[in-house]
Design an enzyme around this catalytic site. Structure first.
Site, PDB file in Angstrom:
ATOM      1  CB  THR A  77       0.439  -3.322   5.244  1.00 14.59           C
ATOM      2  OG1 THR A  77      -0.925  -3.350   5.682  1.00 14.59           O
ATOM      3  CG2 THR A  77       1.055  -4.704   5.375  1.00 14.59           C
ATOM      4  CG  ASP A  93      -0.094  -0.289   2.507  1.00 12.80           C
ATOM      5  OD1 ASP A  93      -0.695  -0.395   3.598  1.00 12.80           O
ATOM      6  OD2 ASP A  93       1.149  -0.390   2.396  1.00 12.80           O
ATOM      7  CG  HIS A 143       5.624  -8.975  13.333  1.00 11.65           C
ATOM      8  ND1 HIS A 143       4.850  -8.750  14.453  1.00 11.65           N
ATOM      9  CD2 HIS A 143       4.740  -9.219  12.316  1.00 11.65           C
ATOM     10  CE1 HIS A 143       3.558  -8.867  14.126  1.00 11.65           C
ATOM     11  NE2 HIS A 143       3.473  -9.154  12.834  1.00 11.65           N
ATOM     12  CD  GLU A 144       5.991  -9.441   8.512  1.00 14.23           C
ATOM     13  OE1 GLU A 144       5.551  -8.416   9.056  1.00 14.23           O
ATOM     14  OE2 GLU A 144       5.234 -10.349   8.135  1.00 14.23           O
ATOM     15  CG  HIS A 189       2.246  -9.656   3.176  1.00 10.94           C
ATOM     16  ND1 HIS A 189       1.565  -8.745   2.388  1.00 10.94           N
ATOM     17  CD2 HIS A 189       2.963 -10.405   2.305  1.00 10.94           C
ATOM     18  CE1 HIS A 189       1.849  -8.967   1.117  1.00 10.94           C
ATOM     19  NE2 HIS A 189       2.698  -9.977   1.034  1.00 10.94           N
ATOM     20  CG  HIS A 211       3.083 -13.478  10.901  1.00 10.17           C
ATOM     21  ND1 HIS A 211       2.094 -13.730  11.830  1.00 10.17           N
ATOM     22  CD2 HIS A 211       3.129 -12.129  10.779  1.00 10.17           C
ATOM     23  CE1 HIS A 211       1.562 -12.592  12.236  1.00 10.17           C
ATOM     24  NE2 HIS A 211       2.178 -11.598  11.619  1.00 10.17           N
ATOM     25  CG  ASP A 240       7.397 -17.703   0.214  1.00 14.41           C
ATOM     26  OD1 ASP A 240       7.158 -17.698  -1.005  1.00 14.41           O
ATOM     27  OD2 ASP A 240       8.001 -18.636   0.790  1.00 14.41           O
ATOM     28  N   GLY A 294       4.132   3.615   4.626  1.00 12.60           N
ATOM     29  CA  GLY A 294       3.246   3.546   5.797  1.00 12.60           C
ATOM     30  C   GLY A 294       2.254   2.399   5.665  1.00 12.60           C
ATOM     31  CG  HIS A 299      -0.946 -10.407  15.025  1.00 14.68           C
ATOM     32  ND1 HIS A 299      -1.773  -9.954  14.021  1.00 14.68           N
ATOM     33  CD2 HIS A 299       0.316 -10.298  14.541  1.00 14.68           C
ATOM     34  CE1 HIS A 299      -1.052  -9.570  12.994  1.00 14.68           C
ATOM     35  NE2 HIS A 299       0.241  -9.761  13.277  1.00 14.68           N
ATOM     36  CG  HIS A 313       6.252 -11.197  -0.016  1.00 14.73           C
ATOM     37  ND1 HIS A 313       5.063 -11.603  -0.593  1.00 14.73           N
ATOM     38  CD2 HIS A 313       7.148 -12.174  -0.316  1.00 14.73           C
ATOM     39  CE1 HIS A 313       5.232 -12.753  -1.213  1.00 14.73           C
ATOM     40  NE2 HIS A 313       6.501 -13.123  -1.064  1.00 14.73           N
ATOM     41  CG  ASP A 365       5.294  -1.509   1.138  1.00 14.31           C
ATOM     42  OD1 ASP A 365       4.207  -1.004   1.476  1.00 14.31           O
ATOM     43  OD2 ASP A 365       5.858  -1.251   0.047  1.00 14.31           O
TER      44      ASP A 365
END
Ligand code: SRS
Ligand code: CA
Ligand code: ZN
Ligand code: ZN
Length: 170
Positions: free
Chosen positions: A81, A76, A120-121, A84, A124, A95, A79, A130, A97, A99
């Protein structure tokens, strides 16, 4: 992506990763080091090790992209997001990714701290959802806290061990 309780997890002892694309904000070698550091944050708590490969497919493909980039989650712009990652599984599973439109920093300059976001990623990518604890790495919104001695919260360690450390029956 906070997956349900019977979350998928990596069942192999070694999980491979490959960094396919980079950012102009941080030198490549620094990105490689920070990714390895983020993996170590988690791997030191569980019986799972990570190996970087530089060609072919890896379990966890890591890269920077902007806007629409081939999955159902276009980025986006600056800022919003920041990144992910997909829960463990084949193909896109695992995977992560980032930004490309964010201003990434290695912790010294201003901008989005890459180590914090990568940790953090990868949480996941390992199957974690979370946490409601603002001190947790897995809190849904980015907060730098003290990036100096950045580390997993006790809750993060408990969560990852719940998933990957077999509690042997008495
Ligand atoms: C925890 C991260 C490392 C990863 C998560 C994404 S994910 C999938 N990996 N859980 C993330 O990017 N969260 C957003 C959440 C968010 C906060 N706002 C937003 C405004 C628009 C869109 C999203 C957000 C308010 C404005 C602040 C925007 C900058 C910071 N962004 C965030 O904290
Ligand atoms: Ca963004
Ligand atoms: Zn993506
Ligand atoms: Zn998240």
């Amino acid at each position: 992506y906070s997956p349900s309780r019977n979350t998928p997890k990596w069942t192999s002892q070694v999980v491979t990763y490959r960094i396919g694309s980079y950012t102009r904000d941080i030198p490549r070698v620094t990105v490689n080091q920070l990714v390895a550091k983020a993996f170590n944050m988690w791997s030191k708590e569980i019986p799972l090790s990570f190996r970087r490969v530089t060609m072919g497919t890896a379990d966890i493909m890591i890269g920077f992209a902007r806007g629409a980039h081939g999955d159902f989650y276009p980025f986006d712009g600056p800022g919003g997001t920041l990144a992910h990652a997909f829960q463990p599984g084949p193909g896109l599973g695992g995977d992560a990714h980032f930004d490309q439109d964010e201003h990434w920093t290695d912790g010294k300059g201003i901008g989005v701290n890459f180590l914090v976001v990568a940790t953090h990623e990868l949480g996941h990518s390992l199957g974690l959802g979370h946490s409601s604890d603002p001190n947790s790495v897995m809190y849904p919104t980015y907060g730098v806290g003290d990036a100096e001695n950045f580390e997993l919260s006790p809750g993060d360690i408990r969560e990852i061990q719940e998933l990957y450390v077999q509690i042997l029956p008495e």
